[in-house]
Write a protein that holds these residues in place. Sequence first.
Motif, PDB file in Angstrom:
ATOM      1  N   ILE A  91     -41.843 -19.488   2.399  1.00 45.35           N
ATOM      2  CA  ILE A  91     -42.288 -20.776   1.680  1.00 45.35           C
ATOM      3  C   ILE A  91     -43.517 -21.527   1.982  1.00 45.35           C
ATOM      4  O   ILE A  91     -44.438 -21.847   0.910  1.00 45.35           O
ATOM      5  CB  ILE A  91     -41.168 -21.799   1.585  1.00 45.35           C
ATOM      6  CG1 ILE A  91     -39.633 -21.137   1.015  1.00 45.35           C
ATOM      7  CG2 ILE A  91     -41.575 -23.179   0.915  1.00 45.35           C
ATOM      8  CD1 ILE A  91     -38.758 -22.046   1.068  1.00 45.35           C
ATOM      9  N   SER A  92     -43.905 -21.733   3.294  1.00 43.27           N
ATOM     10  CA  SER A  92     -44.957 -22.043   3.821  1.00 43.27           C
ATOM     11  C   SER A  92     -46.258 -21.397   3.295  1.00 43.27           C
ATOM     12  O   SER A  92     -47.453 -21.776   3.193  1.00 43.27           O
ATOM     13  CB  SER A  92     -44.982 -22.494   5.221  1.00 43.27           C
ATOM     14  OG  SER A  92     -45.245 -21.229   5.923  1.00 43.27           O
ATOM     15  N   ARG A  93     -46.112 -19.819   3.299  1.00 40.67           N
ATOM     16  CA  ARG A  93     -46.978 -19.129   2.576  1.00 40.67           C
ATOM     17  C   ARG A  93     -47.328 -19.258   1.062  1.00 40.67           C
ATOM     18  O   ARG A  93     -47.944 -18.354   0.578  1.00 40.67           O
ATOM     19  CB  ARG A  93     -46.780 -17.591   3.315  1.00 40.67           C
ATOM     20  CG  ARG A  93     -46.906 -17.655   4.628  1.00 40.67           C
ATOM     21  CD  ARG A  93     -46.825 -16.026   5.030  1.00 40.67           C
ATOM     22  NE  ARG A  93     -46.660 -15.918   6.512  1.00 40.67           N
ATOM     23  CZ  ARG A  93     -46.171 -14.913   7.093  1.00 40.67           C
ATOM     24  NH1 ARG A  93     -45.668 -13.908   6.513  1.00 40.67           N
ATOM     25  NH2 ARG A  93     -46.175 -14.717   8.500  1.00 40.67           N
TER      26      ARG A  93
ATOM     27  N   ARG B  98     -28.957 -21.110   2.272  1.00 39.94           N
ATOM     28  CA  ARG B  98     -29.720 -21.262   3.783  1.00 39.94           C
ATOM     29  C   ARG B  98     -30.947 -22.168   3.297  1.00 39.94           C
ATOM     30  O   ARG B  98     -31.054 -23.252   4.309  1.00 39.94           O
ATOM     31  CB  ARG B  98     -30.253 -19.858   3.925  1.00 39.94           C
ATOM     32  CG  ARG B  98     -29.161 -18.958   4.453  1.00 39.94           C
ATOM     33  CD  ARG B  98     -29.820 -17.543   4.715  1.00 39.94           C
ATOM     34  NE  ARG B  98     -28.841 -16.544   5.487  1.00 39.94           N
ATOM     35  CZ  ARG B  98     -28.834 -16.526   6.846  1.00 39.94           C
ATOM     36  NH1 ARG B  98     -29.414 -17.142   7.736  1.00 39.94           N
ATOM     37  NH2 ARG B  98     -28.093 -15.818   7.508  1.00 39.94           N
ATOM     38  N   LYS B  99     -31.621 -22.170   2.209  1.00 39.10           N
ATOM     39  CA  LYS B  99     -32.594 -23.252   1.952  1.00 39.10           C
ATOM     40  C   LYS B  99     -31.968 -24.536   1.789  1.00 39.10           C
ATOM     41  O   LYS B  99     -32.803 -25.555   2.485  1.00 39.10           O
ATOM     42  CB  LYS B  99     -33.427 -22.645   0.676  1.00 39.10           C
ATOM     43  CG  LYS B  99     -34.482 -23.383   0.262  1.00 39.10           C
ATOM     44  CD  LYS B  99     -35.157 -22.977  -0.954  1.00 39.10           C
ATOM     45  CE  LYS B  99     -36.468 -24.051  -1.355  1.00 39.10           C
ATOM     46  NZ  LYS B  99     -36.867 -23.572  -2.788  1.00 39.10           N
ATOM     47  N   ALA B 100     -31.142 -24.580   1.387  1.00 38.24           N
ATOM     48  CA  ALA B 100     -30.125 -25.995   1.442  1.00 38.24           C
ATOM     49  C   ALA B 100     -29.874 -26.700   2.590  1.00 38.24           C
ATOM     50  O   ALA B 100     -30.030 -27.835   2.855  1.00 38.24           O
ATOM     51  CB  ALA B 100     -29.091 -25.969   0.418  1.00 38.24           C
ATOM     52  N   ASN B 101     -29.527 -25.734   3.494  1.00 36.50           N
ATOM     53  CA  ASN B 101     -29.292 -26.037   4.869  1.00 36.50           C
ATOM     54  C   ASN B 101     -30.213 -26.584   5.593  1.00 36.50           C
ATOM     55  O   ASN B 101     -30.396 -27.552   6.275  1.00 36.50           O
ATOM     56  CB  ASN B 101     -28.333 -24.821   5.356  1.00 36.50           C
ATOM     57  CG  ASN B 101     -28.142 -25.178   6.821  1.00 36.50           C
ATOM     58  OD1 ASN B 101     -27.578 -26.215   7.247  1.00 36.50           O
ATOM     59  ND2 ASN B 101     -28.635 -24.407   7.870  1.00 36.50           N
ATOM     60  N   ILE B 102     -31.546 -25.773   5.449  1.00 37.28           N
ATOM     61  CA  ILE B 102     -32.742 -26.160   5.904  1.00 37.28           C
ATOM     62  C   ILE B 102     -33.169 -27.501   5.491  1.00 37.28           C
ATOM     63  O   ILE B 102     -33.740 -28.561   6.380  1.00 37.28           O
ATOM     64  CB  ILE B 102     -33.891 -25.029   5.581  1.00 37.28           C
ATOM     65  CG1 ILE B 102     -33.457 -24.012   6.137  1.00 37.28           C
ATOM     66  CG2 ILE B 102     -35.319 -25.776   6.126  1.00 37.28           C
ATOM     67  CD1 ILE B 102     -34.457 -22.773   6.016  1.00 37.28           C
TER      68      ILE B 102
ATOM     69  N   LEU C 290     -33.641 -30.892   7.676  1.00 38.44           N
ATOM     70  CA  LEU C 290     -35.048 -31.454   7.864  1.00 38.44           C
ATOM     71  C   LEU C 290     -35.309 -32.771   7.056  1.00 38.44           C
ATOM     72  O   LEU C 290     -35.907 -33.649   7.329  1.00 38.44           O
ATOM     73  CB  LEU C 290     -36.048 -30.749   7.619  1.00 38.44           C
ATOM     74  CG  LEU C 290     -36.342 -29.310   8.489  1.00 38.44           C
ATOM     75  CD1 LEU C 290     -37.612 -28.431   8.263  1.00 38.44           C
ATOM     76  CD2 LEU C 290     -36.110 -29.757   9.943  1.00 38.44           C
ATOM     77  N   LEU C 291     -34.709 -32.831   5.883  1.00 34.66           N
ATOM     78  CA  LEU C 291     -34.914 -33.829   4.647  1.00 34.66           C
ATOM     79  C   LEU C 291     -33.734 -34.542   4.300  1.00 34.66           C
ATOM     80  O   LEU C 291     -33.821 -35.292   3.423  1.00 34.66           O
ATOM     81  CB  LEU C 291     -35.777 -33.279   3.534  1.00 34.66           C
ATOM     82  CG  LEU C 291     -37.192 -32.517   3.877  1.00 34.66           C
ATOM     83  CD1 LEU C 291     -37.519 -31.885   2.515  1.00 34.66           C
ATOM     84  CD2 LEU C 291     -38.160 -33.545   4.195  1.00 34.66           C
ATOM     85  N   GLU C 292     -32.709 -34.333   4.967  1.00 33.63           N
ATOM     86  CA  GLU C 292     -31.366 -35.001   4.664  1.00 33.63           C
ATOM     87  C   GLU C 292     -31.122 -34.445   3.118  1.00 33.63           C
ATOM     88  O   GLU C 292     -30.681 -35.295   2.319  1.00 33.63           O
ATOM     89  CB  GLU C 292     -31.518 -36.460   4.573  1.00 33.63           C
ATOM     90  CG  GLU C 292     -31.410 -36.751   6.145  1.00 33.63           C
ATOM     91  CD  GLU C 292     -31.308 -38.352   6.371  1.00 33.63           C
ATOM     92  OE1 GLU C 292     -31.599 -38.952   5.355  1.00 33.63           O
ATOM     93  OE2 GLU C 292     -31.468 -38.791   7.543  1.00 33.63           O
TER      94      GLU C 292
ATOM     95  N   SER D 196     -39.161 -31.724  -1.996  1.00 30.78           N
ATOM     96  CA  SER D 196     -39.613 -30.547  -2.695  1.00 30.78           C
ATOM     97  C   SER D 196     -39.755 -29.762  -1.433  1.00 30.78           C
ATOM     98  O   SER D 196     -39.989 -29.887  -0.514  1.00 30.78           O
ATOM     99  CB  SER D 196     -40.734 -30.894  -3.454  1.00 30.78           C
ATOM    100  OG  SER D 196     -41.721 -31.311  -2.715  1.00 30.78           O
ATOM    101  N   ASP D 197     -40.159 -28.352  -1.954  1.00 32.05           N
ATOM    102  CA  ASP D 197     -40.697 -27.465  -1.046  1.00 32.05           C
ATOM    103  C   ASP D 197     -41.965 -27.873  -0.461  1.00 32.05           C
ATOM    104  O   ASP D 197     -41.883 -27.719   0.895  1.00 32.05           O
ATOM    105  CB  ASP D 197     -41.049 -25.975  -1.824  1.00 32.05           C
ATOM    106  CG  ASP D 197     -39.916 -25.249  -2.259  1.00 32.05           C
ATOM    107  OD1 ASP D 197     -38.625 -25.720  -1.967  1.00 32.05           O
ATOM    108  OD2 ASP D 197     -40.010 -24.128  -2.910  1.00 32.05           O
ATOM    109  N   ASN D 198     -42.801 -28.473  -1.146  1.00 39.70           N
ATOM    110  CA  ASN D 198     -44.124 -28.967  -0.167  1.00 39.70           C
ATOM    111  C   ASN D 198     -43.486 -30.155   0.808  1.00 39.70           C
ATOM    112  O   ASN D 198     -44.103 -30.105   2.066  1.00 39.70           O
ATOM    113  CB  ASN D 198     -44.941 -29.650  -1.535  1.00 39.70           C
ATOM    114  CG  ASN D 198     -45.808 -28.719  -1.915  1.00 39.70           C
ATOM    115  OD1 ASN D 198     -45.799 -27.625  -1.797  1.00 39.70           O
ATOM    116  ND2 ASN D 198     -46.095 -29.105  -3.146  1.00 39.70           N
ATOM    117  N   ASP D 199     -42.555 -30.995   0.562  1.00 46.79           N
ATOM    118  CA  ASP D 199     -42.093 -31.846   1.387  1.00 46.79           C
ATOM    119  C   ASP D 199     -41.395 -31.099   2.586  1.00 46.79           C
ATOM    120  O   ASP D 199     -41.545 -31.528   3.835  1.00 46.79           O
ATOM    121  CB  ASP D 199     -40.935 -32.639   0.806  1.00 46.79           C
ATOM    122  CG  ASP D 199     -41.594 -33.791  -0.349  1.00 46.79           C
ATOM    123  OD1 ASP D 199     -42.677 -34.020  -0.019  1.00 46.79           O
ATOM    124  OD2 ASP D 199     -40.797 -33.827  -1.148  1.00 46.79           O
ATOM    125  N   LEU D 200     -40.813 -30.146   2.553  1.00 45.47           N
ATOM    126  CA  LEU D 200     -40.104 -29.545   3.451  1.00 45.47           C
ATOM    127  C   LEU D 200     -40.932 -28.762   4.415  1.00 45.47           C
ATOM    128  O   LEU D 200     -41.020 -28.938   5.535  1.00 45.47           O
ATOM    129  CB  LEU D 200     -39.374 -28.069   2.830  1.00 45.47           C
ATOM    130  CG  LEU D 200     -38.466 -27.471   3.757  1.00 45.47           C
ATOM    131  CD1 LEU D 200     -37.420 -28.184   4.228  1.00 45.47           C
ATOM    132  CD2 LEU D 200     -37.624 -26.231   2.862  1.00 45.47           C
TER     133      LEU D 200
END
Length: 221
Positions: free
Chosen positions: A170-172, A193-197, A201-203, A207-211
């Motif tokens: 995602i960072s790429r 898995r993305k929801a768990n991340i 990290l963000l409760e 967005s992906d950018n926030d993550l």
Amino acid sequence: MNYEILIVDDLPIIVDGYINLISATNFQRKPNFIKSYNFEDAYNKIFLNIKIQVNINVVLLDTSLPSYKEFNINDGVDLALLIREKFADCKIIIITLQNELLTVDRIIKKIKPEAFFCKNDITSESFPFIFKKIIDGNIYQSKTIIESQKELFKKNINWDVYDNEILILISRGVKTTNLPAYIPLSMSAIEKRKANIKDQLLEGKGSDNDLVSKAKKMGLL
């Protein structure tokens, strides 16, 4: 029979430096050096050695070179996994400037390299001694790599290697819909898995950018 050593780095002066240092090491067999300055050339030389039935005994690999998309070599981890598959007894030495916590953890978990250096940790004096230890069967991690693992442990993040890969991709800039092309998981599994991340990290909010931004602030990326 020669001791076949593949060196993959985009700077010829670095490759030649490794060759000079290794050549000063005492070998029972004569070393033969295979130079590659990119993943495409390394990929081709791997299969050339397979074709002529010559084993590669050691690989020194910088994982951060540009990808070779044609054969799904997205980074050095993919190339190292190919080497593991084709040359089961090959010793893999990762030498890189990358020291982000998740990147280091991903390399260790996926490749299990015989040695893992941060380039800033080695000198011309220490390298031959450490290289000899590695070919004699020892495992080695340099100071920065060890500290990176300790720092990740302190953050108490309950992730596995797939979670790491999701965040790194995602960072790429890889979109979630395209992640199954990189990770052997279903879309529903990736989304869970993305929801768990995001929960960690963000409760759960953002967005992906926030993550990615939060992960960078934490030193994960």
